[in-house]
Design a protein around this motif. Sequence first.
Motif, PDB file in Angstrom:
ATOM      1  N   ASN A   1       0.212   4.675   6.224  1.00 45.05           N
ATOM      2  CA  ASN A   1      -0.417   4.132   5.020  1.00 45.05           C
ATOM      3  C   ASN A   1       0.598   3.527   4.053  1.00 45.05           C
TER       4      ASN A   1
ATOM      5  N   PRO B   1      -3.000   3.483  -3.133  1.00 43.52           N
ATOM      6  CA  PRO B   1      -3.536   4.255  -1.998  1.00 43.52           C
ATOM      7  C   PRO B   1      -4.858   3.711  -1.468  1.00 43.52           C
TER       8      PRO B   1
ATOM      9  N   TYR C   1       0.850  -1.195   0.000  1.00 43.61           N
ATOM     10  CA  TYR C   1       0.000   0.000   0.000  1.00 43.61           C
ATOM     11  C   TYR C   1       0.887   1.247   0.000  1.00 43.61           C
TER      12      TYR C   1
ATOM     13  N   ARG D   1       0.230   9.504   6.684  1.00 38.66           N
ATOM     14  CA  ARG D   1       0.770   9.029   5.409  1.00 38.66           C
ATOM     15  C   ARG D   1       1.858   7.974   5.636  1.00 38.66           C
TER      16      ARG D   1
ATOM     17  N   ASP E   1       0.565   5.947   0.342  1.00 39.91           N
ATOM     18  CA  ASP E   1      -0.331   7.060   0.652  1.00 39.91           C
ATOM     19  C   ASP E   1      -0.885   7.618  -0.656  1.00 39.91           C
TER      20      ASP E   1
ATOM     21  N   PRO F   1      -6.722   2.852   3.061  1.00 42.30           N
ATOM     22  CA  PRO F   1      -5.801   3.449   4.043  1.00 42.30           C
ATOM     23  C   PRO F   1      -6.206   3.080   5.470  1.00 42.30           C
TER      24      PRO F   1
ATOM     25  N   ASN G   1      -4.609  10.629   5.392  1.00 41.36           N
ATOM     26  CA  ASN G   1      -3.509  11.109   4.539  1.00 41.36           C
ATOM     27  C   ASN G   1      -3.278  12.614   4.694  1.00 41.36           C
TER      28      ASN G   1
END
Length: 445
Positions: A437, A421, A379, A434, A381, A424, A428
């Motif tokens: 994430n 992204p 994953y 971020r 951000d 999450p 963010n």
Amino acid sequence: MKRNLQVSSLMVALGFLSTAAFAQVKNVPTIAGTTPFGSTTEYNTWSIGVNAGVLNQTNIFGFNRQGFNKLKNNVGYSAYVKKQLSPSFGLKAQYMGGKVGGINENASIGAVQEFEAKTPWSAAVSAEFLLANTNWRFINSIVKPYVSIGLGALNFETTTTTSVVSTTAKSQTKLYVPLDLGFKFAVTKGINIDLGYQLNWANQHFDGVPAGQYKSDLFSYAHAGLEFALGAKEKPSLSNSNPVATLVNDYTAKYDELKAERNALIAANNELKGQIEAINNDLKDDDGDGVANKYDKCPGTPVGVQVDGAGCPIVVKNETKIIEKIIITEEDKKVVAEAIKNLEFDLSKATIRPSSFASLDRVAALLIEKNFKLKLAGYTDNTGSLQLNMRLSKERAEAVKHYLVSKGANPNNIEAYGYGPNDPIATNATPEGRQLNRRVEFTLF
């Protein structure tokens, strides 16, 4: 008359010389620290001047001589204080002293043949115009023609001589009008050489001759001196400044500043393009097997062939498989959780940092020992484009798979996916969110 012709020739030559210099000299702006349409506080506006020269009843133009055609040169002296109100206009208060004399060689018997007027002092206020600073073609020329005219009070005591007797009149103070023409030469930032020729219209009794065809007497003052600007050294003198020079300097400075900013943006843009091209090259998959060239140890795999995490074909053996029940203990979960916690990549890359190797080694050992299957989900951000984030997340998951396979784990038991992204686990909107994430999740099954 011969001496008069010599003085006339000298002044004409000076005029031509100054005009030539005015037309040919390089412009030397003295406008540092000034701005277009700025206040006069950006300049030094006060100055003082001192000069000395020759006083004469006659003048080089040959008019209003009252018959006193023979030169009788006398020393004159002058000083002034000036306030510059604009680049081309100023007001000055001037003091002048000395004596003026004249000889009339053709005077009749009983008429005034010679006179001498002592002028202990005079005081006048004049308006001065600098012609160079009104000419937009020449920006801050070194040579500046000027003209000034004013009104003042002249104190004089006149002695007249006839063929019979000499008579001294009582001291008088009368109005007079000074008209000054000349050139100023800027030799340094705050000093000018001043060369001028001043005509002075005085009361008609100045030469002691009764009123005749002229309503006033006229005498001249040819002078040379220095003018000094007063004030802070770092400021330019307003009398040496042309508004066009200030405007051009400001335009040039802003142009250079904008040009430098543009060049910096172009350089940054080119650098960013290079980085994007490098990332795209890393994500290329020429044989289409789902493993990027960077990690593909078996390039050129035929289409449709199943490959492992290293991009090599998987050999399927016909053998009986014994399905065992897989039990995942808390200790196993702890090993995986520690690997997730310690997993770090280089910024914007899929390169695993050495600090993560130890915990990944334990995950690899666990997969080998218990034959677990592992799902890797990458994953990012929401910074950057969606396409770039999808590729980066997939690449990082593949990088982990490749590392585990290189340590002996079965590639068939490891699945790698990239979700960019999506999904999450934190906001963010903050740097901390971020950071959370940007992750790779491990799922044992």
